[in-house]
Design a protein around this motif. Sequence first.
Motif, PDB file in Angstrom:
ATOM      1  N   SER A  15      77.074 -49.369 -49.275  1.00 59.62           N
ATOM      2  CA  SER A  15      76.190 -49.293 -48.112  1.00 59.62           C
ATOM      3  C   SER A  15      76.966 -48.696 -46.943  1.00 59.62           C
ATOM      4  N   VAL A  16      76.321 -48.665 -45.801  1.00 59.96           N
ATOM      5  CA  VAL A  16      76.791 -47.942 -44.618  1.00 59.96           C
ATOM      6  C   VAL A  16      77.353 -46.557 -44.969  1.00 59.96           C
ATOM      7  N   GLU A  17      76.749 -45.941 -45.973  1.00 63.32           N
ATOM      8  CA  GLU A  17      77.088 -44.547 -46.300  1.00 63.32           C
ATOM      9  C   GLU A  17      76.615 -43.634 -45.185  1.00 63.32           C
ATOM     10  N   GLU A  18      75.432 -43.952 -44.662  1.00 61.02           N
ATOM     11  CA  GLU A  18      74.876 -43.144 -43.584  1.00 61.02           C
ATOM     12  C   GLU A  18      75.652 -43.330 -42.279  1.00 61.02           C
ATOM     13  N   TRP A  19      76.572 -44.291 -42.246  1.00 64.37           N
ATOM     14  CA  TRP A  19      77.383 -44.575 -41.066  1.00 64.37           C
ATOM     15  C   TRP A  19      78.804 -44.065 -41.333  1.00 64.37           C
ATOM     16  N   ALA A  20      78.905 -42.761 -41.570  1.00 64.39           N
ATOM     17  CA  ALA A  20      80.199 -42.107 -41.799  1.00 64.39           C
ATOM     18  C   ALA A  20      80.891 -42.609 -43.069  1.00 64.39           C
ATOM     19  N   LEU A  21      80.115 -42.883 -44.109  1.00 65.93           N
ATOM     20  CA  LEU A  21      80.647 -43.231 -45.443  1.00 65.93           C
ATOM     21  C   LEU A  21      81.541 -44.473 -45.399  1.00 65.93           C
ATOM     22  N   THR A  22      81.181 -45.425 -44.583  1.00 66.41           N
ATOM     23  CA  THR A  22      82.072 -46.551 -44.296  1.00 66.41           C
ATOM     24  C   THR A  22      82.351 -47.430 -45.509  1.00 66.41           C
ATOM     25  N   GLY A  23      81.335 -47.786 -46.287  1.00 64.83           N
ATOM     26  CA  GLY A  23      81.538 -48.691 -47.419  1.00 64.83           C
ATOM     27  C   GLY A  23      82.509 -48.148 -48.445  1.00 64.83           C
ATOM     28  N   SER A  24      82.306 -46.915 -48.864  1.00 67.26           N
ATOM     29  CA  SER A  24      83.199 -46.333 -49.872  1.00 67.26           C
ATOM     30  C   SER A  24      84.577 -46.048 -49.286  1.00 67.26           C
ATOM     31  N   ALA A  25      84.631 -45.733 -48.000  1.00 66.40           N
ATOM     32  CA  ALA A  25      85.938 -45.495 -47.363  1.00 66.40           C
ATOM     33  C   ALA A  25      86.793 -46.751 -47.433  1.00 66.40           C
ATOM     34  N   GLN A  26      86.210 -47.898 -47.139  1.00 72.07           N
ATOM     35  CA  GLN A  26      86.969 -49.146 -47.190  1.00 72.07           C
ATOM     36  C   GLN A  26      87.408 -49.467 -48.616  1.00 72.07           C
ATOM     37  N   TYR A  27      86.537 -49.194 -49.580  1.00 71.59           N
ATOM     38  CA  TYR A  27      86.892 -49.478 -50.975  1.00 71.59           C
ATOM     39  C   TYR A  27      88.075 -48.633 -51.425  1.00 71.59           C
ATOM     40  N   VAL A  28      88.009 -47.334 -51.191  1.00 72.94           N
ATOM     41  CA  VAL A  28      89.077 -46.448 -51.656  1.00 72.94           C
ATOM     42  C   VAL A  28      90.381 -46.728 -50.914  1.00 72.94           C
ATOM     43  N   GLU A  29      90.293 -46.975 -49.625  1.00 70.20           N
ATOM     44  CA  GLU A  29      91.502 -47.255 -48.847  1.00 70.20           C
ATOM     45  C   GLU A  29      92.226 -48.506 -49.342  1.00 70.20           C
ATOM     46  N   ALA A  30      91.480 -49.459 -49.887  1.00 67.98           N
ATOM     47  CA  ALA A  30      92.080 -50.715 -50.356  1.00 67.98           C
ATOM     48  C   ALA A  30      92.710 -50.589 -51.736  1.00 67.98           C
TER      49      ALA A  30
ATOM     50  N   VAL B 239      87.288 -40.743 -63.036  1.00 65.55           N
ATOM     51  CA  VAL B 239      86.363 -39.874 -62.295  1.00 65.55           C
ATOM     52  C   VAL B 239      85.306 -40.744 -61.631  1.00 65.55           C
ATOM     53  N   ASN B 240      84.796 -40.266 -60.499  1.00 65.99           N
ATOM     54  CA  ASN B 240      83.638 -40.872 -59.841  1.00 65.99           C
ATOM     55  C   ASN B 240      82.448 -39.938 -59.998  1.00 65.99           C
ATOM     56  N   VAL B 241      81.366 -40.461 -60.557  1.00 72.39           N
ATOM     57  CA  VAL B 241      80.101 -39.731 -60.645  1.00 72.39           C
ATOM     58  C   VAL B 241      79.165 -40.380 -59.630  1.00 72.39           C
ATOM     59  N   ASN B 242      78.907 -39.677 -58.529  1.00 71.32           N
ATOM     60  CA  ASN B 242      78.142 -40.226 -57.415  1.00 71.32           C
ATOM     61  C   ASN B 242      76.762 -39.579 -57.371  1.00 71.32           C
ATOM     62  N   LEU B 243      75.729 -40.416 -57.328  1.00 74.37           N
ATOM     63  CA  LEU B 243      74.352 -39.917 -57.307  1.00 74.37           C
ATOM     64  C   LEU B 243      73.771 -40.084 -55.910  1.00 74.37           C
ATOM     65  N   ASP B 244      73.362 -38.984 -55.322  1.00 70.03           N
ATOM     66  CA  ASP B 244      72.792 -39.032 -53.975  1.00 70.03           C
ATOM     67  C   ASP B 244      71.749 -37.928 -53.841  1.00 70.03           C
ATOM     68  N   SER B 245      70.477 -38.333 -53.762  1.00 71.75           N
ATOM     69  CA  SER B 245      69.367 -37.389 -53.611  1.00 71.75           C
ATOM     70  C   SER B 245      69.249 -36.497 -54.842  1.00 71.75           C
TER      71      SER B 245
ATOM     72  N   ASN C 212      79.699 -35.188 -47.563  1.00 70.98           N
ATOM     73  CA  ASN C 212      78.343 -35.608 -47.221  1.00 70.98           C
ATOM     74  C   ASN C 212      77.840 -36.771 -48.057  1.00 70.98           C
ATOM     75  N   SER C 213      78.735 -37.428 -48.808  1.00 72.69           N
ATOM     76  CA  SER C 213      78.352 -38.639 -49.532  1.00 72.69           C
ATOM     77  C   SER C 213      79.627 -39.332 -50.006  1.00 72.69           C
ATOM     78  N   ASP C 214      79.446 -40.456 -50.706  1.00 69.55           N
ATOM     79  CA  ASP C 214      80.584 -41.324 -51.027  1.00 69.55           C
ATOM     80  C   ASP C 214      81.621 -40.696 -51.946  1.00 69.55           C
ATOM     81  N   HIS C 215      81.256 -39.689 -52.714  1.00 66.53           N
ATOM     82  CA  HIS C 215      82.228 -39.026 -53.578  1.00 66.53           C
ATOM     83  C   HIS C 215      83.410 -38.480 -52.782  1.00 66.53           C
ATOM     84  N   ALA C 216      83.147 -38.120 -51.512  1.00 65.55           N
ATOM     85  CA  ALA C 216      84.191 -37.499 -50.698  1.00 65.55           C
ATOM     86  C   ALA C 216      85.381 -38.423 -50.500  1.00 65.55           C
ATOM     87  N   ASN C 217      85.144 -39.713 -50.340  1.00 67.89           N
ATOM     88  CA  ASN C 217      86.256 -40.644 -50.147  1.00 67.89           C
ATOM     89  C   ASN C 217      87.103 -40.778 -51.406  1.00 67.89           C
ATOM     90  N   PHE C 218      86.451 -40.756 -52.559  1.00 66.16           N
ATOM     91  CA  PHE C 218      87.216 -40.771 -53.816  1.00 66.16           C
ATOM     92  C   PHE C 218      88.053 -39.503 -53.920  1.00 66.16           C
TER      93      PHE C 218
END
Length: 428
Positions: free
Chosen positions: A282-297, A308-314, A355-361
């Motif tokens: 979540s909070v993907e629409e808020w500068a990819l915050t959720g996935s950013a915290q996950y990957v950083e940890a 690999v990360n397979v990310n589905l968005d739209s 433009n989506s969570d794949h970017a943080n990975f």
Amino acid sequence: MAADLRLDPAIAAEILGDRGLWRDFNDICDCGGRLAGTESEKRAFALLRERVRAASPANAGRSIPVPYGGWRARKATLRLADGSQPSCHPLVRTIATPAAGLTAEVIDLGRGTPEEFEAHDAEIRGRIVLVRHELMFAAGTIHRRRKYDAARAHGAVGFLIAGPLSGHVVAGSSGRQAGEGIPALGIAPETAARLARHAGGFPTATMTIETEETPAETETLVYDYPGQTDEWVVLSAHVDGHDLAESAMDNGTGLAAVLSVTRALAPRASGFRRGLRVMFFSVEEWALTGSAQYVEALGADERSRIAVNVNLDSVAGSPRLAALSSDYVGLEPFILGTAEANGLDVRTVRPLMTNSDHANFAQGGIPAMRLVAGFDDPAANLRVVLTPADTRDKVVQGELRTATLLTAALVAAACTADPAEAARWRRR
């Protein structure tokens, strides 16, 4: 190669016959727009838990807390010089204006390219910048957050962005995390036309925004289905959306597809070389915050074990599918080969698009792709994403099912690929 990448016919039959796919999509839309921090978002998380539990009762999953800067707009208006107040929509995490509003001249920079900002540098300071929202799924797109940052850097006191759809305002995030910023509103194209510069000078407008900011917390849902090694393939989609409509294409389609693929692959994961990790951010629409915290940890060893990360968005709203391969050159033959082996069409797009969570990975050193529909297609229904028109009627069931089938093929092939193939995915 094609034979190795072909999806098991039994799995393909399950996907093609899965009645739950369309049911899930509609039920997700029924939750509402799913803006982070709202009851709509909570309903969606509850629904996802229920549907995954039905598919794998023994897997309770785990919830990772995601603290973030909570925000909501109490009031937002735009008043033009003639006293009229056309519709507007506050961008997520915009700052508030003074109580009496912010009145300033408006400078229209058209698309809002770096060149346009530079050419008008001497005229921007102290004014409200007006730019245009662009089709997000296209090569060369300039994201609204870059335009917002450019407006701030050039001394603008406010930010307006005009949407693509006649009669409709546009939503989106300002990209601001905390601290300083400038007030930001989405408007309709007709309103932008009324703010054009004239012979007498720049038009004026008054922005009035009242907000509330408090610490908040959402979550990332994780479901692990171990394989025969300690490596993982991450299948992800984001839960949150906007409060203008149903956030149907973005990202009800991705959520429904992930649920369907999970139903088909989870029971088989123990026989795969790599395990399947299903993630709802979540909070993907808020500068990819959720996935950013996950990957950083993640530690270095944990990152190396995600193949690999397979990310589905739209993933529906157009019959044309693209896989954004995030500068991972080695992913492209795998993506194209898997699609060809299964009689499916997909285009690969190499440059990293954040433009989506794949970017943080991808930026964390993990091969990552985003599956998206309608890339480089200005006529696709995806053009109305982030407007009130992002509703379920824009999605054709057959398009969603095809995207789900391609996802299942990619994930299954990734889970079973030999180590040498997986090593090639990391090539950039």
